[in-house]
Design a protein around this motif. Structure first.
Motif, PDB file in Angstrom:
ATOM      1  N   LEU A  61      13.347 -74.110-122.647  1.00  0.00           N
ATOM      2  CA  LEU A  61      14.043 -75.224-123.281  1.00  0.00           C
ATOM      3  C   LEU A  61      15.487 -75.315-122.792  1.00  0.00           C
ATOM      4  O   LEU A  61      16.017 -76.412-122.567  1.00  0.00           O
ATOM      5  CB  LEU A  61      13.994 -75.067-124.800  1.00  0.00           C
ATOM      6  N   GLY A  62      16.126 -74.160-122.621  1.00  0.00           N
ATOM      7  CA  GLY A  62      17.474 -74.160-122.077  1.00  0.00           C
ATOM      8  C   GLY A  62      17.520 -74.761-120.683  1.00  0.00           C
ATOM      9  O   GLY A  62      18.391 -75.580-120.365  1.00  0.00           O
ATOM     10  N   ASP A  63      16.561 -74.372-119.830  1.00  0.00           N
ATOM     11  CA  ASP A  63      16.483 -74.934-118.475  1.00  0.00           C
ATOM     12  C   ASP A  63      16.305 -76.453-118.530  1.00  0.00           C
ATOM     13  O   ASP A  63      16.937 -77.200-117.780  1.00  0.00           O
ATOM     14  CB  ASP A  63      15.309 -74.319-117.709  1.00  0.00           C
ATOM     15  N   HIS A  64      15.411 -76.875-119.424  1.00  0.00           N
ATOM     16  CA  HIS A  64      15.126 -78.307-119.537  1.00  0.00           C
ATOM     17  C   HIS A  64      16.383 -79.092-119.916  1.00  0.00           C
ATOM     18  O   HIS A  64      16.711 -80.104-119.278  1.00  0.00           O
ATOM     19  CB  HIS A  64      14.031 -78.535-120.578  1.00  0.00           C
ATOM     20  N   PHE A  65      17.089 -78.628-120.946  1.00  0.00           N
ATOM     21  CA  PHE A  65      18.250 -79.375-121.403  1.00  0.00           C
ATOM     22  C   PHE A  65      19.426 -79.250-120.432  1.00  0.00           C
ATOM     23  O   PHE A  65      20.241 -80.178-120.322  1.00  0.00           O
ATOM     24  CB  PHE A  65      18.643 -78.934-122.815  1.00  0.00           C
ATOM     25  N   TRP A  66      19.509 -78.136-119.697  1.00  0.00           N
ATOM     26  CA  TRP A  66      20.535 -78.013-118.655  1.00  0.00           C
ATOM     27  C   TRP A  66      20.303 -79.055-117.564  1.00  0.00           C
ATOM     28  O   TRP A  66      21.235 -79.729-117.121  1.00  0.00           O
ATOM     29  CB  TRP A  66      20.518 -76.613-118.077  1.00  0.00           C
ATOM     30  N   LYS A  67      19.053 -79.200-117.149  1.00  0.00           N
ATOM     31  CA  LYS A  67      18.730 -80.202-116.131  1.00  0.00           C
ATOM     32  C   LYS A  67      18.987 -81.615-116.645  1.00  0.00           C
ATOM     33  O   LYS A  67      19.293 -82.523-115.870  1.00  0.00           O
ATOM     34  CB  LYS A  67      17.278 -80.044-115.681  1.00  0.00           C
ATOM     35  N   LYS A  68      18.860 -81.810-117.941  1.00  0.00           N
ATOM     36  CA  LYS A  68      19.135 -83.110-118.559  1.00  0.00           C
ATOM     37  C   LYS A  68      20.637 -83.310-118.812  1.00  0.00           C
ATOM     38  O   LYS A  68      21.042 -84.347-119.336  1.00  0.00           O
ATOM     39  CB  LYS A  68      18.395 -83.226-119.896  1.00  0.00           C
ATOM     40  N   GLU A  69      21.430 -82.284-118.487  1.00  0.00           N
ATOM     41  CA  GLU A  69      22.875 -82.306-118.715  1.00  0.00           C
ATOM     42  C   GLU A  69      23.223 -82.405-120.200  1.00  0.00           C
ATOM     43  O   GLU A  69      24.272 -82.950-120.578  1.00  0.00           O
ATOM     44  CB  GLU A  69      23.550 -83.421-117.910  1.00  0.00           C
ATOM     45  N   ASP A  70      22.333 -81.880-121.024  1.00  0.00           N
ATOM     46  CA  ASP A  70      22.603 -81.766-122.464  1.00  0.00           C
ATOM     47  C   ASP A  70      23.151 -80.353-122.687  1.00  0.00           C
ATOM     48  O   ASP A  70      22.410 -79.419-123.013  1.00  0.00           O
ATOM     49  CB  ASP A  70      21.324 -82.005-123.258  1.00  0.00           C
ATOM     50  N   ILE A  71      24.457 -80.219-122.468  1.00  0.00           N
ATOM     51  CA  ILE A  71      25.069 -78.901-122.417  1.00  0.00           C
ATOM     52  C   ILE A  71      25.002 -78.186-123.763  1.00  0.00           C
ATOM     53  O   ILE A  71      24.780 -76.977-123.834  1.00  0.00           O
ATOM     54  CB  ILE A  71      26.538 -79.019-121.947  1.00  0.00           C
ATOM     55  N   THR A  72      25.176 -78.918-124.835  1.00  0.00           N
ATOM     56  CA  THR A  72      25.185 -78.296-126.168  1.00  0.00           C
ATOM     57  C   THR A  72      23.845 -77.638-126.466  1.00  0.00           C
ATOM     58  O   THR A  72      23.788 -76.480-126.911  1.00  0.00           O
ATOM     59  CB  THR A  72      25.512 -79.340-127.245  1.00  0.00           C
ATOM     60  N   ARG A  73      22.745 -78.365-126.242  1.00  0.00           N
ATOM     61  CA  ARG A  73      21.431 -77.787-126.544  1.00  0.00           C
ATOM     62  C   ARG A  73      21.058 -76.703-125.539  1.00  0.00           C
ATOM     63  O   ARG A  73      20.407 -75.712-125.905  1.00  0.00           O
ATOM     64  CB  ARG A  73      20.380 -78.884-126.618  1.00  0.00           C
ATOM     65  N   ALA A  74      21.461 -76.855-124.292  1.00  0.00           N
ATOM     66  CA  ALA A  74      21.226 -75.784-123.321  1.00  0.00           C
ATOM     67  C   ALA A  74      21.921 -74.506-123.780  1.00  0.00           C
ATOM     68  O   ALA A  74      21.335 -73.407-123.740  1.00  0.00           O
ATOM     69  CB  ALA A  74      21.730 -76.198-121.933  1.00  0.00           C
ATOM     70  N   ASN A  75      23.152 -74.638-124.237  1.00  0.00           N
ATOM     71  CA  ASN A  75      23.893 -73.492-124.758  1.00  0.00           C
ATOM     72  C   ASN A  75      23.135 -72.828-125.905  1.00  0.00           C
ATOM     73  O   ASN A  75      22.938 -71.601-125.920  1.00  0.00           O
ATOM     74  CB  ASN A  75      25.281 -73.970-125.225  1.00  0.00           C
ATOM     75  N   ASP A  76      22.690 -73.643-126.855  1.00  0.00           N
ATOM     76  CA  ASP A  76      22.006 -73.096-128.033  1.00  0.00           C
ATOM     77  C   ASP A  76      20.752 -72.318-127.644  1.00  0.00           C
ATOM     78  O   ASP A  76      20.499 -71.219-128.174  1.00  0.00           O
ATOM     79  CB  ASP A  76      21.628 -74.231-128.987  1.00  0.00           C
ATOM     80  N   TYR A  77      19.957 -72.872-126.719  1.00  0.00           N
ATOM     81  CA  TYR A  77      18.700 -72.208-126.373  1.00  0.00           C
ATOM     82  C   TYR A  77      18.927 -70.970-125.505  1.00  0.00           C
ATOM     83  O   TYR A  77      18.212 -69.975-125.665  1.00  0.00           O
ATOM     84  CB  TYR A  77      17.744 -73.191-125.703  1.00  0.00           C
ATOM     85  N   TYR A  78      19.884 -71.012-124.607  1.00  0.00           N
ATOM     86  CA  TYR A  78      20.167 -69.806-123.826  1.00  0.00           C
ATOM     87  C   TYR A  78      20.711 -68.696-124.720  1.00  0.00           C
ATOM     88  O   TYR A  78      20.402 -67.514-124.528  1.00  0.00           O
ATOM     89  CB  TYR A  78      21.159 -70.107-122.704  1.00  0.00           C
ATOM     90  N   GLU A  79      21.529 -69.075-125.700  1.00  0.00           N
ATOM     91  CA  GLU A  79      22.039 -68.082-126.656  1.00  0.00           C
ATOM     92  C   GLU A  79      20.875 -67.477-127.437  1.00  0.00           C
ATOM     93  O   GLU A  79      20.807 -66.250-127.641  1.00  0.00           O
ATOM     94  CB  GLU A  79      23.026 -68.738-127.611  1.00  0.00           C
ATOM     95  N   ALA A  80      19.949 -68.327-127.887  1.00  0.00           N
ATOM     96  CA  ALA A  80      18.788 -67.834-128.624  1.00  0.00           C
ATOM     97  C   ALA A  80      17.936 -66.923-127.743  1.00  0.00           C
ATOM     98  O   ALA A  80      17.466 -65.868-128.194  1.00  0.00           O
ATOM     99  CB  ALA A  80      17.956 -69.005-129.129  1.00  0.00           C
ATOM    100  N   ALA A  81      17.715 -67.317-126.498  1.00  0.00           N
ATOM    101  CA  ALA A  81      16.916 -66.492-125.589  1.00  0.00           C
ATOM    102  C   ALA A  81      17.560 -65.123-125.393  1.00  0.00           C
ATOM    103  O   ALA A  81      16.879 -64.087-125.407  1.00  0.00           O
ATOM    104  CB  ALA A  81      16.759 -67.194-124.242  1.00  0.00           C
ATOM    105  N   ARG A  82      18.866 -65.123-125.217  1.00  0.00           N
ATOM    106  CA  ARG A  82      19.586 -63.852-125.045  1.00  0.00           C
ATOM    107  C   ARG A  82      19.387 -62.944-126.256  1.00  0.00           C
ATOM    108  O   ARG A  82      19.095 -61.747-126.121  1.00  0.00           O
ATOM    109  CB  ARG A  82      21.071 -64.156-124.827  1.00  0.00           C
TER     110      ARG A  82
END
Length: 267
Positions: free
Chosen positions: A80-101
């Motif tokens: 999900l983080g990868d998906h939102f990063w590619k969509k340039e949705d930085i806030t949600r990419a941040n949230d999902y990468y933080e959760a994954a970590r």
């Protein structure tokens, strides 16, 4: 930037499953099948599949978390983080990468935790949170160093060099770029070599070290041109034009700047 979606759930790859392969009495199988379908749909790109695929991934992640299957949940979060990063949705990419970590850490998967840490640092750098990005890159670097993972160490150092560069920490940026350059030259990774050369050139140029910066930009520009990396090639030409102007080589400066204009016009 991530270039692929994560197909692994924990340490095992999700097998391609059809509905006939999945037992309705096995919720974990259903969730893993949902992940696989979601990954396949997300990899097809933007469009009508995005909404249902993202929702399927979210539902699978919720199930895995409800069962304390943190490795699987973290893998969904990475996708999900990868998906939102590619969509340039930085806030949600941040949230999902933080959760994954966090979830990889709960699963005691140190290598995957370091990978998620790298992605989170990338997003924080993009957001301008240089302090935390630096801290997380150093955390990942410490892990890769402890495991003697030289390739990963070099990759972190390229990014760390960029963060130091953005923060105006020129000595630290040069050290990181030069360490990475030595590794990539040894392993014949031409693309990464030129990225490091350009980084070193930029930092030297910031400090008005024109003569020192010139050979780095010249070498990098050749590689970028050969690989048709238009933006990077154009950026090198602009830097070289500035250098030539500072050196009093006005004809070279005009010629190089005109070439840069032509390159950016056809980008």
């Amino acid at each position: 930037m991530p270039t692929r979606l994560h197909k692994q759930v924990g340490k095992t790859k999700v097998a391609a499953m059809s509905q006939s392969d999945v037992s309705p009495e096995n919720p974990a199988q259903l969730a893993e099948a949902s992940v696989r379908r979601a990954v396949d749909a997300l990899q097809q790109g933007a469009g009508q599949y995005d909404g249902s695929a993202v929702e399927a991934m979210k539902q699978a992640r919720a199930f895995f978390n409800s069962q304390n299957l943190y490795a699987q949940a973290a893998t969904c979060a990475m996708n999900l983080g990868d998906h939102f990063w590619k969509k340039e949705d930085i806030t949600r990419a941040n949230d999902y990468y933080e959760a994954a970590r966090n979830e990889f850490a709960l699963a005691d998967l140190d290598r995957q935790t370091a990978d998620a840490t790298m992605n989170l640092a990338m997003v924080l750098w993009k957001e301008g949170d240089l302090g935390r990005a630096r801290t997380l890159y150093l955390e990942a670097l410490n892990f890769f160093t402890s495991q003697s993972l030289d390739h990963d160490m070099a990759s972190v150092k390229v990014s760390l060099g960029g963060v130091h560069e953005s923060a105006g920490e020129h000595d630290l940026a040069l050290a990181a770029y030069r360490d990475a350059l030595a590794y990539y030259e040894k392993h014949d990774n031409a693309k990464r070599v030129d990225q490091c050369r350009a980084g070193i050139g930029r930092v030297l140029l910031y400090d008005d070290k024109f003569d020192d910066a010139e050979p780095y930009f010249t070498a990098a520009s050749t590689g970028f041109k050969d690989r048709e990396e238009t933006k990077q090639y154009g950026d090198c030409l602009v830097a070289l034009a500035d250098i030539y102007h500072a050196q009093g080589r006005n004809d070279d400066a005009r010629r190089t700047f005109e070439e840069a204009r032509r390159v950016f016009a056809i980008k």
